[in-house]
Design an enzyme around this catalytic site. Structure first.
Site, PDB file in Angstrom:
ATOM      1  N   HIS A 188       3.759  -5.448   2.732  1.00 28.62           N
ATOM      2  CA  HIS A 188       3.144  -6.453   1.879  1.00 28.62           C
ATOM      3  C   HIS A 188       1.622  -6.272   1.871  1.00 28.62           C
ATOM      4  O   HIS A 188       1.006  -6.038   2.908  1.00 28.62           O
ATOM      5  CB  HIS A 188       3.499  -7.859   2.362  1.00 28.62           C
ATOM      6  CG  HIS A 188       2.858  -8.899   1.518  1.00 28.62           C
ATOM      7  ND1 HIS A 188       3.082  -8.962   0.162  1.00 28.62           N
ATOM      8  CD2 HIS A 188       1.964  -9.864   1.801  1.00 28.62           C
ATOM      9  CE1 HIS A 188       2.369  -9.937  -0.334  1.00 28.62           C
ATOM     10  NE2 HIS A 188       1.671 -10.507   0.631  1.00 28.62           N
TER      11      HIS A 188
ATOM     12  N   CYS B 200       5.735 -14.383   0.215  1.00 29.02           N
ATOM     13  CA  CYS B 200       5.459 -12.939   0.202  1.00 29.02           C
ATOM     14  C   CYS B 200       6.595 -12.130   0.821  1.00 29.02           C
ATOM     15  O   CYS B 200       6.620 -10.910   0.702  1.00 29.02           O
ATOM     16  CB  CYS B 200       4.146 -12.657   0.926  1.00 29.02           C
ATOM     17  SG  CYS B 200       2.762 -13.462   0.134  1.00 29.02           S
TER      18      CYS B 200
ATOM     19  N   ASN C 212      -3.098  -9.255  -3.893  1.00 32.35           N
ATOM     20  CA  ASN C 212      -1.848  -9.735  -3.313  1.00 32.35           C
ATOM     21  C   ASN C 212      -1.006 -10.360  -4.430  1.00 32.35           C
ATOM     22  O   ASN C 212      -1.344 -11.421  -4.943  1.00 32.35           O
ATOM     23  CB  ASN C 212      -2.179 -10.778  -2.234  1.00 32.35           C
ATOM     24  CG  ASN C 212      -0.949 -11.385  -1.596  1.00 32.35           C
ATOM     25  OD1 ASN C 212       0.175 -11.116  -2.001  1.00 32.35           O
ATOM     26  ND2 ASN C 212      -1.174 -12.210  -0.582  1.00 32.35           N
TER      27      ASN C 212
END
Ligand code: UT7
Length: 338
Positions: A261, A121, A291
């Site tokens: 994020h 990520c 996500n």
């Protein structure tokens, strides 16, 4: 003897593009698949729905290509003028070869070299520093940085603790030398190998090659210990962000937007609270996309591009598998071209 000082080249984002698959997977759809419910997912994560690339041929390379083409078409960029294509991803089309050369070929970036960057990520955030370093050193003039992940290819849709979170997508940005005072200012990065015990795909690497039990035990799919990851994420995103702010003698009030994020809305809220950044400055797309790993930050840039004004102060932060994390400070380079 007179000395002339040459101003360092500042790298700036000069164009943005994106792609998300059409297919939507809602919380109600997930209720039919695992023991969960819309209310739990929304209150514990902030997610309502996510995009899933259902077609087998719509893998990461395809999505990255679509995002890059969107960028080039919207901004009249000739792909042949691109020097380097970087693809941040943990879901490459193939474990071997790199996906980026495929993307470069697909878009017609015939002068470019290309490679993948793997930091989960944090992949796109690390890519910002990498792209900026190539530009600032004068080595290359145009770097196309793409964040793309087909998370649905590594998610276990019988595990309610992971399948509700992830979605698919891709975003792309172009880095060039800034023609004004604005662009990449600096970044702070960190990592800690302890993280691989808490978030990983167990089998398929060189430590645990695929074996006869891999598929039976679903060890080819992503697993995480959510609570632990949550705590590390808040701690490190806020610490790295504070370090960047301190470096530039900025306070939370100076920041126009936090581009963080999107793993969990509660992680975003807790990080923003620790930094004192007001809610309205925290950009989100988690409710629509979940996500999307390396795609999250460029998708946010694409979603909010029309809001940004030249000179806006943007704070980026991310946390991911490894563990990897960081924060970057950029001043926005352009007003939207209509
Ligand atoms: O992208 C970077 C990497 N990933 C992350 O940053 C993710 C970080 N972690 C998280 O976002 C959260 O930890 C999760 C969303 C994964 C889980 O949320 P949580 O609030 O930490 O839940 P929990 O694991 O503490 O579980 C709380 C309860 C448990 O039930 P009991 O033991 O209290 O009875 C779970 O079994 O919630 C239960 N639960 C669920 N219930 C309904 C866990 N998942 C679900 C679900 N639906 N999908």
């Amino acid at each position: 003897m007179t000395r002339t000082s040459i101003a360092p080249i500042k790298a700036a984002i000069t164009a943005v593009g994106s792609y998300v698959p059409e297919e939507v997977l809602t919380n109600q759809d997930l209720e039919q698949m695992v023991d969960t419910n819309d209310e739990w997912i929304q209150t514990r994560t902030g997610i309502r729905e996510r995009r899933i690339a259902k077609s087998p041929s719509h893998a990461t390379g395809y999505m990255a290509t679509m995002a890059a083409l969107n960028l080039c078409e919207k901004n009249n960029i000739d792909p042949k003028s691109i020097d380097l294509v970087l693809v941040a991803t943990i879901t490459p089309d193939y474990q071997v070869s790199s996906t980026a050369p495929y993307v470069a070929s697909q878009i017609g970036a015939t002068s470019a070299f290309a490679y993948d960057l793997s930091a989960a990520c944090s992949g796109f955030l690390y890519g910002i520093s990498t792209a900026a370093a190539y530009i600032s050193s004068g080595q290359y003039q145009r770097v196309l940085l793409i964040g793309a992940d087909k998370m649905s290819s590594i998610v276990d849709y019988s595990d309610r603790t992971t399948c509700i979170i992830f979605g698919d997508g891709a975003g792309a940005v172009l880095f060039e030398a800034s023609k004004n005072a604005y662009g990449f200012e600096s970044a702070v990065h960190g990592s800690n190998g302890i993280g691989r015990d808490y978030l990983n795909i167990h089998d398929g690497g060189s430590l645990h090659p695929v074996n006869e039990n891999t598929f039976k035990e679903k060890n080819h799919l992503v697993r995480q210990e959510g609570r632990t990851v949550f705590k590390y994420a808040v701690k490190h995103m806020s610490e790295a962000s504070n370090k960047v702010l301190e470096k530039h003698a900025l306070t939370h009030e100076d920041i126009n937007y936090m581009i963080a994020h999107q793993a969990n809305k509660r992680i975003l809220d807790a990080t923003a609270q620790q930094l004192g950044i007001a809610n309205e400055k925290v950009l989100t797309n988690i409710e629509r996309y979940g996500n999307t790993t390396a795609a999250t930050l460029p998708l946010l840039l694409s979603d909010y591009e029309t809001e940004f004004k030249k000179g806006d102060k943007l704070l980026f932060t991310a946390f991911g598998g490894g563990f990897t994390w960081g924060a970057a400070y950029l001043t926005w380079n352009y007003d939207i071209k209509n």
